[in-house]
Design a protein around this motif. Structure first.
Motif, mmCIF file in Angstrom:
data_model
loop_
_atom_site.group_PDB
_atom_site.id
_atom_site.type_symbol
_atom_site.label_atom_id
_atom_site.label_comp_id
_atom_site.label_asym_id
_atom_site.label_seq_id
_atom_site.Cartn_x
_atom_site.Cartn_y
_atom_site.Cartn_z
ATOM 1 N N CYS A 14 -2.563 0.604 -3.049
ATOM 2 C CA CYS A 14 -1.851 0.165 -1.843
ATOM 3 C C CYS A 14 -0.436 0.716 -1.892
ATOM 4 O O CYS A 14 0.365 0.330 -2.743
ATOM 5 C CB CYS A 14 -1.790 -1.351 -1.779
ATOM 6 N N TYR A 16 2.992 1.649 0.615
ATOM 7 C CA TYR A 16 3.591 1.356 1.906
ATOM 8 C C TYR A 16 4.867 2.168 2.080
ATOM 9 O O TYR A 16 5.630 2.343 1.131
ATOM 10 C CB TYR A 16 3.911 -0.143 2.015
ATOM 11 N N VAL A 74 3.372 -7.909 1.257
ATOM 12 C CA VAL A 74 4.376 -6.874 1.501
ATOM 13 C C VAL A 74 5.682 -7.506 1.972
ATOM 14 O O VAL A 74 6.764 -7.136 1.529
ATOM 15 C CB VAL A 74 3.857 -5.861 2.536
#
Length: 81
Positions: A14, A16, A74
C-alpha cells in the motif's frame, strides 16, 4: 517484481501519494528548515511503522510517496506527520 510486505495474515503493498501545502502557499520551505523537515518526516513515519519511499520538498509544498501498513489508517498517519 514488486516488494510485498507481510503481517501475520496479510501480504500488502500500500503506497500513497501525499501532498502537504502550507496555508496560502507561503514559500516557507527552504535552506536549513528543508533538511530538518526531511529528517522529521522520516522519524515520524518510522514511529508509525511506515516508510517514506520517495519525497520532494518544494518551496511551497511537499510531495511524499509513503508506504502505510493496512493496520493503520491513512488519515491517522498523515495527521500524525
Amino acid at each position: 517484481m514488486r516488494e510485498y510486505q507481510s503481517l501475520a495474515h496479510t501480504t500488502w503493498n500500500c503506497r500513497y501519494h501525499v501532498v502537504f501545502i502550507p496555508k496560502k502557499r507561503k514559500k516557507a520551505i527552504f535552506g536549513g528548515i528543508r533538511k530538518h523537515l526531511g529528517e522529521v518526516f522520516h522519524e515520524l513515519a518510522r514511529q508509525k511503522e511506515c516508510q517514506i519511499v520517495e519525497g520532494h520538498l518544494m518551496r511551497d509544498h511537499v510531495h511524499m510517496c509513503i508506504s502505510i501498513p493496512p493496520k493503520h489508517s491513512v488519515s491517522h498517519v498523515v495527521g500524525y506527520i
